[in-house]
Design a protein around this motif. Structure first.
Motif, short mmCIF file in Angstrom:
data_model
loop_
_atom_site.label_atom_id
_atom_site.label_comp_id
_atom_site.label_asym_id
_atom_site.label_seq_id
_atom_site.Cartn_x
_atom_site.Cartn_y
_atom_site.Cartn_z
N ASN A 46 0.82 -1.21 0.00
CA ASN A 46 0.00 0.00 0.00
C ASN A 46 0.86 1.26 0.00
O ASN A 46 0.56 2.22 -0.71
N ILE A 47 1.92 1.26 0.78
CA ILE A 47 2.80 2.43 0.85
C ILE A 47 3.51 2.63 -0.48
O ILE A 47 3.61 3.74 -0.98
N ALA A 48 3.97 1.55 -1.07
CA ALA A 48 4.69 1.64 -2.34
C ALA A 48 3.80 2.16 -3.47
O ALA A 48 4.29 2.79 -4.41
N ASN A 49 2.52 1.90 -3.38
CA ASN A 49 1.59 2.31 -4.44
C ASN A 49 0.74 3.52 -4.07
O ASN A 49 -0.26 3.81 -4.75
N ASN A 108 1.04 6.63 -4.53
CA ASN A 108 0.90 7.65 -5.56
C ASN A 108 0.34 7.13 -6.88
O ASN A 108 0.29 7.85 -7.87
N THR A 109 -0.06 5.89 -6.90
CA THR A 109 -0.64 5.30 -8.11
C THR A 109 -2.08 5.80 -8.28
O THR A 109 -2.87 5.70 -7.34
N PRO A 110 -2.41 6.36 -9.44
CA PRO A 110 -3.78 6.84 -9.65
C PRO A 110 -4.82 5.73 -9.48
O PRO A 110 -4.61 4.60 -9.90
N ASN A 111 -5.92 6.05 -8.83
CA ASN A 111 -7.04 5.13 -8.60
C ASN A 111 -6.65 3.85 -7.86
O ASN A 111 -7.26 2.80 -8.06
N PHE A 112 -5.64 3.94 -7.04
CA PHE A 112 -5.16 2.77 -6.30
C PHE A 112 -6.14 2.40 -5.19
O PHE A 112 -6.63 3.25 -4.46
N GLN A 113 -6.43 1.11 -5.10
CA GLN A 113 -7.24 0.58 -4.01
C GLN A 113 -6.31 -0.19 -3.08
O GLN A 113 -5.64 -1.13 -3.49
N ARG A 114 -6.30 0.21 -1.83
CA ARG A 114 -5.44 -0.42 -0.83
C ARG A 114 -5.82 -1.89 -0.60
O ARG A 114 -6.98 -2.26 -0.73
N ALA A 152 -3.78 5.67 2.42
CA ALA A 152 -3.98 5.96 3.84
C ALA A 152 -2.64 5.67 4.51
O ALA A 152 -2.47 4.68 5.21
N LEU A 153 -1.67 6.55 4.25
CA LEU A 153 -0.30 6.30 4.71
C LEU A 153 -0.20 6.14 6.22
O LEU A 153 0.51 5.25 6.71
N ALA A 154 -0.89 6.98 6.97
CA ALA A 154 -0.83 6.88 8.43
C ALA A 154 -1.33 5.51 8.90
O ALA A 154 -0.70 4.86 9.73
N ALA A 155 -2.44 5.07 8.35
CA ALA A 155 -2.98 3.76 8.73
C ALA A 155 -2.04 2.63 8.36
O ALA A 155 -1.86 1.68 9.13
N ASP A 156 -1.39 2.74 7.20
CA ASP A 156 -0.48 1.69 6.77
C ASP A 156 0.80 1.66 7.61
O ASP A 156 1.33 0.59 7.90
N LEU A 157 1.29 2.83 8.03
CA LEU A 157 2.47 2.88 8.89
C LEU A 157 2.15 2.29 10.26
O LEU A 157 2.95 1.53 10.83
#
Length: 99
Positions: free
Chosen positions: A25-28, A30-36, A62-67
């Motif tokens: 999720n973190i790696a992607n 900035n991917t447009p229309n990315f679904q975590r 949702a970077l905070a949630a993924d971290l």
């Protein structure tokens, strides 16, 4: 392997999957229309945990949630490894007493 180690091993595997999913999720982010990716944990009737992966309903990062997920998964990983280690030490002590 006894039930304690089996349960802890499934916990290690679940924590590993959670770490992989959060990293994905973190790696992607900035991917447009990315679904975590999301990981769902469910207790098994006999012992341990069953994991399933799926897609989040909302689109976007949702970077905070993924971290936080990575930190939580790392703690769960360590705790389950310690449980396996304690179980092996206990088993070894019991075998020493019988010998």
């Amino acid at each position: 392997m006894n039930i304690t180690s089996t349960t802890a091993l499934t916990g290690v595997q679940a924590a590993s999957l959670r770490m992989e999913s959060a990293a994905h999720n973190i790696a992607n982010a900035n991917t447009p229309n990315f679904q975590r990716q999301v990981v769902t944990l469910q207790t098994q009737e006999q012992a341990g945990v069953l994991t399933t992966t799926g897609k989040a309903e909302e689109i976007g990062a949702a970077l905070a949630a993924d971290l936080v997920e990575q930190m939580d998964a790392a703690a769960a990983y360590r705790a389950n490894l310690r449980m396996i280690q304690a179980d092996q030490q206990t088993t070894g002590s019991l075998l020493d007493l019988k010998a």
